[in-house]
Design an enzyme around this catalytic site. Structure first.
Site, PDB file in Angstrom:
ATOM      1  CD  GLU A   1      -9.308  -3.666   0.031  1.00  0.00           C
ATOM      2  OE1 GLU A   1      -9.680  -3.582   1.130  1.00  0.00           O
ATOM      3  OE2 GLU A   1      -8.481  -4.718  -0.299  1.00  0.00           O
TER       4      GLU A   1
ATOM      5  CG  ASP B   1      -1.760  -1.134   1.336  1.00  0.00           C
ATOM      6  OD1 ASP B   1      -2.100  -2.006   0.392  1.00  0.00           O
ATOM      7  OD2 ASP B   1      -2.291  -1.503   2.461  1.00  0.00           O
TER       8      ASP B   1
END
Length: 320
Positions: free
Chosen positions: A202, A36
């Site tokens: 997401e 991420d």
């Protein structure tokens, strides 16, 4: 605002061939592990900073996107002051410059839980040891909510700020923030929803370019590829919609509403890149960045690598 597009929590897994037309990830040397990632250049000296999910948010720096990246430490080595499970294993950093400070939004949660909160830390330099944890922003969720408050992403629209967030459940939401971008000042609204399956969306990221706000997000199964490999097409990929407004009306290339299961694929698995944001590089222009698993290296979370590609444009839509 278009300084940083976090990789739609983007991971990519490569299993297919490059016949899909995607380019290989750009070169990377040094500390190339990523999860991420949030990439930003410091305005004073153009030094690159890479922030990663996990522990107190790992920081690495480099003089160029290709490295060599050097680990410098953690932004919040003691974790977050938010009193929730997971507060020493922080997720999905999102770093922007707001006024004279750098803001780092992060998520506190545990895998599969809807008991989540978004926190904020600030720094004047982004260096290790310079971050001050402000704790909870007030954007939070519990099993009574329709959304999950993780994967934060800030966008400035004129003098206003909006925070996009969400994961599975009812997918991507947005809330207007206060004038200092520290707390919510409005009601959360849904801006993307996939009605199929487990609603596996997401890691959103929004940016403005040439008259449109582009909403990117990750769709599919993100992790655990080393133990259970998803069916082809179910692994993480980056999807996109766009709108002339930052607060709604997003549609895909076919005109299907983003809130009605719409979405066009920007980057999917290819070559040895399995399971994939975007920021404006001072020398390269618009760059997509992400973490990915290289099938020649390993599919476990600890093997994820930092990838990047300069974006092209076709008929008003970004391409890789």
């Amino acid at each position: 605002m278009f300084s940083l597009l976090r990789s739609a929590t983007a991971f990519l897994i490569a299993t297919a061939s490059l016949a899909q037309g995607y380019s290989n990830p750009g070169a990377c040397s040094g500390a190339c592990w990523a999860h991420d990632p949030s990439i930003i250049q410091r305005t004073s000296d153009n030094l690159y900073f890479k922030f990663n999910t996990g522990s107190g948010i790992e920081i690495a720096t480099a003089s160029s996107l290709s490295g060599p990246w050097t680990l410098t430490g953690y932004a919040l080595p003691s974790g977050s002051k938010i009193d929730l499970a997971g507060n020493t294993d922080l997720w999905a950093p999102d770093v922007h410059k707001v006024g004279d400070l750098y803001y780092m939004y992060y998520a506190v949660s545990t895998s599969g839980s809807q008991t989540s909160a978004i926190g904020l830390a600030t720094s004047s330099t982004m260096d290790v040891g310079s971050w001050t944890d402000l704790g909870a922003t007030g954007v939070a969720s519990s099993p009574s909510k329709v959304y999950n408050a993780i994967d934060p992403n800030l966008i400035a629209v004129g003098s206003s700020y909006y925070l996009n967030f969400g994961s599975f459940w009812h997918d991507i939401y947005q809330v207007q923030m206060s004038s200092d971008a520290k707390t919510p000042s409005g009601t959360s609204v849904n801006i993307e929803y996939d009605a199929t399956g487990t609603h596996p969306c997401e890691g959103s990221y929004m940016f403005y370019y040439s008259g449109y706000y582009y909403l990117l997000w990750s769709h599919g199964i993100c992790c655990g590829y080393d133990t259970t490999k998803p069916a082809t097409g179910d692994e993480y990929k980056i999807m996109m919609c766009r709108s002339t407004s930052a607060t709604g009306g997003f549609v895909d290339q076919s005109g299907v509403a983003c809130t009605s299961s719409g979405g066009t694929t920007l980057l999917a698995s290819h070559g040895t890149t399995y399971g994939p944001g975007v920021f404006t590089d001072s020398s390269k222009g618009l760059v997509l960045y992400y973490h990915y698993a290289d099938t020649d290296v390993g599919l476990g979370d600890g093997s994820y690598l930092f990838g990047w590609n300069v974006l092209g444009w076709s008929n008003g839509w970004p391409t890789v």
